[in-house]
Scaffold this active site. Structure first.
Site, PDB file in Angstrom:
ATOM      1  N   ASP A 367       0.869  -1.022   0.013  1.00  0.00           N
ATOM      2  CA  ASP A 367      -0.071   0.040   0.133  1.00  0.00           C
ATOM      3  C   ASP A 367       0.812   1.377  -0.055  1.00  0.00           C
ATOM      4  OD1 ASP A 367      -2.315   1.960   0.815  1.00  0.00           O
ATOM      5  OD2 ASP A 367      -3.146   0.034   0.740  1.00  0.00           O
ATOM      6  N   ASP A 368       0.413   2.211   0.571  1.00  0.00           N
ATOM      7  CA  ASP A 368       0.809   3.494   0.408  1.00  0.00           C
ATOM      8  C   ASP A 368       2.267   3.648   1.024  1.00  0.00           C
ATOM      9  OD1 ASP A 368       1.150   6.126   0.140  1.00  0.00           O
ATOM     10  OD2 ASP A 368      -0.439   7.031   1.225  1.00  0.00           O
ATOM     11  N   ARG A 444      -6.419  16.237   2.904  1.00  0.00           N
ATOM     12  CA  ARG A 444      -5.299  15.182   3.400  1.00  0.00           C
ATOM     13  C   ARG A 444      -3.785  15.683   2.924  1.00  0.00           C
ATOM     14  NH1 ARG A 444      -7.339   8.892   2.827  1.00  0.00           N
ATOM     15  NH2 ARG A 444      -5.020   8.735   3.457  1.00  0.00           N
ATOM     16  N   LYS A 477      -4.274  -1.336  -6.908  1.00  0.00           N
ATOM     17  CA  LYS A 477      -5.182  -0.754  -6.088  1.00  0.00           C
ATOM     18  C   LYS A 477      -5.111   0.719  -6.240  1.00  0.00           C
ATOM     19  CE  LYS A 477      -7.149   0.069  -1.489  1.00  0.00           C
ATOM     20  NZ  LYS A 477      -6.907  -0.322  -0.192  1.00  0.00           N
ATOM     21  N   TRP A 478      -6.142   1.327  -7.087  1.00  0.00           N
ATOM     22  CA  TRP A 478      -6.096   2.771  -7.647  1.00  0.00           C
ATOM     23  C   TRP A 478      -6.945   3.552  -6.836  1.00  0.00           C
ATOM     24  CZ3 TRP A 478      -6.063   4.056 -13.376  1.00  0.00           C
ATOM     25  CH2 TRP A 478      -6.276   5.539 -13.660  1.00  0.00           C
ATOM     26  N   ASP A 479      -6.396   4.577  -5.910  1.00  0.00           N
ATOM     27  CA  ASP A 479      -7.038   5.003  -4.879  1.00  0.00           C
ATOM     28  C   ASP A 479      -7.368   6.576  -5.257  1.00  0.00           C
ATOM     29  OD1 ASP A 479      -8.302   5.641  -2.444  1.00  0.00           O
ATOM     30  OD2 ASP A 479      -6.472   5.082  -1.230  1.00  0.00           O
ATOM     31  N   ASN A 481      -8.303  10.204  -3.059  1.00  0.00           N
ATOM     32  CA  ASN A 481      -8.672  10.494  -1.563  1.00  0.00           C
ATOM     33  C   ASN A 481      -9.303  12.010  -1.149  1.00  0.00           C
ATOM     34  OD1 ASN A 481      -8.394   8.185   0.196  1.00  0.00           O
ATOM     35  ND2 ASN A 481      -6.085   7.987  -0.759  1.00  0.00           N
ATOM     36  N   CYS A 527     -10.591   2.491  -5.675  1.00  0.00           N
ATOM     37  CA  CYS A 527     -10.614   2.950  -4.599  1.00  0.00           C
ATOM     38  C   CYS A 527     -10.911   4.507  -4.110  1.00  0.00           C
ATOM     39  CB  CYS A 527      -9.459   2.427  -3.604  1.00  0.00           C
ATOM     40  SG  CYS A 527      -9.533   2.815  -1.721  1.00  0.00           S
ATOM     41  N   ASP A 549     -13.541   2.145   3.566  1.00  0.00           N
ATOM     42  CA  ASP A 549     -12.315   1.979   4.695  1.00  0.00           C
ATOM     43  C   ASP A 549     -12.662   1.294   5.883  1.00  0.00           C
ATOM     44  OD1 ASP A 549     -10.414   2.902   2.857  1.00  0.00           O
ATOM     45  OD2 ASP A 549     -10.503   5.082   3.839  1.00  0.00           O
TER      46      ASP A 549
END
Length: 754
Positions: A367-368, A444, A477-479, A481, A527, A549
């Site tokens: 992930d990130d 964010r 996984k294409w987020d 935010n 996402c 989430d």
């Protein structure tokens, strides 16, 4: 299945074995709506359905005549201002300031199959005989504008797909300020309106109310479909429940700002509209230019809400989702985010992957925090190259180490965003969406890249293509935010600033199309801070989405239940996470967390290396269960049995197409003292077949067997030991759940006990 045009009456009848949709050319050349619902016979004419009576204070189309007013006629694609005072489906601002239009019938085409919508996600056909499509051409003679209304009726689905295209065939520029994907006038208002609303961490909760005179609506102005409301609504009759009665579902295949509204007029007529939100929308059409709306899908069911949902599940699962992952079983994954957040290095990741592999996990997702200078949320976004301080071998080196363990490797990205503390922003500060001279809001600590600009999309696409070409990546996984604020693009002139929201999402679609075409083997998961862009538009490119989430098993009951009204189980990312849960700090049993996550694209969101021996045994049992039954869960017929919005219990089940296997789950949120006896009435089974019943996680030498007729009519006894004596480890607690597998047995002559 077919489309009939009656030249004498000007009527169109779209039909398959179960539904009919009827409309006609009105005497003024506009299109009128006559019927949508359960299949009816074709006949010479349906003029009796065109209701038009004299009413005081009504405006009439023809001078001196009191028998034709658009205020009281049900229409296909209405405009405002020519005797109809309700909200219109279209509005065009012209150079002289007028917004009055009159689109009248010119011609039509009927074709087999379904044409693609250029640059937009949409349902599709693989064979021409799967669907018929009607295109009706209308024209405003004064303006020179042409309008095509497009309808597709499917052979195997009780659904009609609709869209509209506008072309400027005149000599003056005009602005399209309202362009709905569908408008449907229904003859009465005796419906309950269902919407699927919430917020981050509690997406797609069911909200209901009776239609009332005036407007009921849900919408988004955030630049994405959003957490607050899903682009999906239902109208259902009073006595309609999950298993019986009429329901109509309306779903928009779009990921940007949307509007879904029902307007009830003072005569009880309901006008349902869905499409791009007209708020701050203005699309400039110069002579020769064209605009096409996103596709909307209408599903009619006379077999209750489950019947409606099952149509959406089959249609979207087989004729919206594309590519090699449409029909493949989804891998069991582990994501490191809740295990490490930003605190990791390569060795720590490999340790997590190794522990996961020992338990049977198939895919490790990083992930990130792996790229640029990304050690916290305020830096690095936009710099899509590996951080070699954390990953000395880069993504390629880590992916190769993961693959040597016998697992596939996946990666998290957030391609639409940038931090100011990044090389990308320092080189191109003008590439963010912002309004000159105005404050630039953040979310964010990040900013939205201007994907309405081709050079921005191409730059991001080039970086990701290089990365994916160099490393063995099997999953992305294409987020996304944050929402869009100060919507303005330096690339476009003032008269086109009303196009930016839509152009942005077209840019997202373009990049998705580019990457999925270049890397067809990669499984993409969309996402947006969880479920902030969980919509059919995304499913066209990414066959599954991160549902929320909020990973708490109990909260997921409502989220997944609401989501299932339109989206198939295969589309719902559902993971078992650590306890105390990172969103609610709730301690939910491992069994229940798994029993909820089974009904989706299954995975883990924790460090398996930190589990106890007993927990590892549960994990291995869960993984074995998913590997055995994920094909059934992903492709079977899903039934909602008991709603978490109506009580302490939730239940659902999935049945194979051939009715030989089924999986039933029920959940109790809070324990109770001396509770009542209970039976769960199952659905979808073969009444003549006998089914062996096995409770997941329990080992019994003798397994009971029941005929389908028993389980559906007498019910499955689910009374539990809520108080008093119970065998150790088998007593009911808070957050209790059980899963049963039903398997049809060959010998139907055997008794109840096998």
């Amino acid at each position: 299945m077919g489309i009939i045009f009656n030249e004498k009456t000007g009527e169109f009848h779209l039909y398959n074995r179960r539904i009919s949709y009827i409309m006609k050319i009105l005497r003024n050349g506009q299109m009128g709506q006559l019927y949508f619902g359960r299949r009816i016979h074709q006949k010479e004419q349906y003029d009796y359905l065109l209701e038009n009576r004299y009413r005081p204070t009504t405006a009439y189309v023809y001078e001196g005549e009191y028998s034709f007013s658009l205020e009281h006629i049900k229409q296909e694609y209405p405009a405002y201002g020519t005797t109809d005072f309700r909200m219109p489906a279209l509005e065009i601002l012209q150079e002289n300031g007028s917004r009055i239009t009159e689109f009248t019938y010119v011609s039509h085409k009927i074709r087999r199959g379904k044409p693609k919508l250029c640059g937009l996600p949409a349902t599709y056909t693989q064979q021409e005989d799967e669907a018929d499509t009607l295109e009706i051409l209308l024209k405003d003679q004064l303006l020179g504008a042409e309008l095509i209304l497009r309808y597709t009726i499917f052979r195997d689905y009780d659904a009609i797909a609709r869209s509209a295209s506008f072309q400027n065939a005149g000599e003056q520029t005009f602005w399209l300020t309202r362009a709905m994907s569908l408008s449907l006038d229904l003859p009465d208002d005796e419906y309950q309106w269902m919407q699927f609303s919430g917020a981050w961490g509690r997406e797609r909760y069911i909200k209901e109310r009776w239609l009332q005179p005036g407007i009921q609506a849900v919408n988004s102005t955030r630049g994405a479909s959003g957490h607050a409301h899903n682009p999906f609504v239902v109208l259902r009759r009073l006595h309609t429940d999950e298993f019986q009665g009429e329901a109509i579902g309306f779903s928009l295949i779009y990921s940007g700002n949307f509007l879904a509204q029902a307007e009830v007029d003072n005569f009880g007529v309901t006008r349902l509209m869905m499409g791009i939100n007209p708020f701050q929308f203005a699309w400039c059409l110069k002579p020769g230019e064209e605009f096409t709306t996103p596709e909307a899908v209408m599903v009619y069911s006379h077999e209750g809400l489950n019947g409606m949902s099952q149509t959406f599940h089959r249609l979207y699962g087989k004729r919206l989702v594309r590519g090699e992952w449409r029909d493949k079983e989804r891998p069991i994954l582990i994501n490191n985010w809740e295990a490490t957040y930003f605190d990791f290095n390569e060795e720590k990741l490999v340790e997590i992957a190794r522990a996961a592999k020992e338990d049977g996990v198939e895919l490790f997702v990083l992930d990130d925090g792996w790229f640029g200078g990304r050690c916290q949320e305020s830096s690095g976004l936009g710099d899509w190259w590996p951080n070699l301080d954390r990953l000395p071998g880069g993504i390629k080196g880590l992916a190769q180490r993961i693959e040597k363990l016998g697992m596939k490797f996946g990666l998290w990205v957030e391609l639409e965003m940038v931090n100011k503390d990044s090389q990308l922003y320092r080189n191109h500060p003008d590439w963010i969406i912002h309004t000159p001279g105005r404050c630039v809001s953040h979310g964010r600590k990040q900013y939205v890249l201007d994907f309405s600009r081709k050079e921005v999309v191409d730059y991001i696409g080039g970086m990701i293509e290089k990365l994916l070409s160099d490393a063995p990546v099997s999953y992305i996984k294409w987020d996304m935010n944050r929402s869009i604020t100060q919507c303005f693009s330096a690339e476009f002139p003032p008269e086109r600033q009303g196009e930016i929201f839509h152009r942005y999402i077209l840019g997202v679609y373009q990049l998705y199309e580019r990457l999925t075409a270049r890397f067809p083997h990669i499984l993409f998961e969309s996402c947006a801070s969880g479920g902030g862009r969980f919509d059919p538009g995304m499913l066209y490119y990414a066959p599954q989405a991160w549902t929320s989430d909020d990973t708490d098993g109990i909260e997921r009951l409502k989220i997944q239940y609401g989501t299932s009204f339109v989206y198939p189980l295969s589309s719902m990312g559902a993971h078992v996470s650590a306890v105390p849960n990172h969103q609610l700090y709730r301690n939910t049993p491992m069994d229940t967390r798994g029993n909820v996550a089974y009904f989706g694209a299954f995975g883990y969101e924790l460090d398996l290396g930190r589990l106890t021996l007993e927990e590892h045994q549960i994990v291995r049992r869960q993984i074995a269960f998913v590997k055995q039954y994920r094909g059934l869960i992903q492709t079977g017929v899903f039934y909602r049995l008991k709603s978490p919005f109506e009580g302490n219990m939730t239940a659902w089940m999935v049945v194979s197409d051939d009715k030989t296997r089924a999986i039933v789950a029920y959940y109790k949120v809070l324990n109770e003292v001396n509770g009542p006896f209970r039976r769960l009435f199952l659905h979808g089974l073969d009444p003549e077949r006998c089914y062996l019943l096995e409770w997941e996680g329990e080992e019994r030498e003798e397994k009971p067997a029941f005929y389908g007729s028993e389980l559906m009519n007498a019910g499955l006894v689910i009374s539990d030991a809520s108080s008093g004596e119970a065998s150790p480890g088998n007593h009911c607690t808070d957050f209790w759940s059980r899963v049963a597998v039903l398997t049809a047995i060959q010998d139907q002559e055997k008794g109840i006990e096998i």
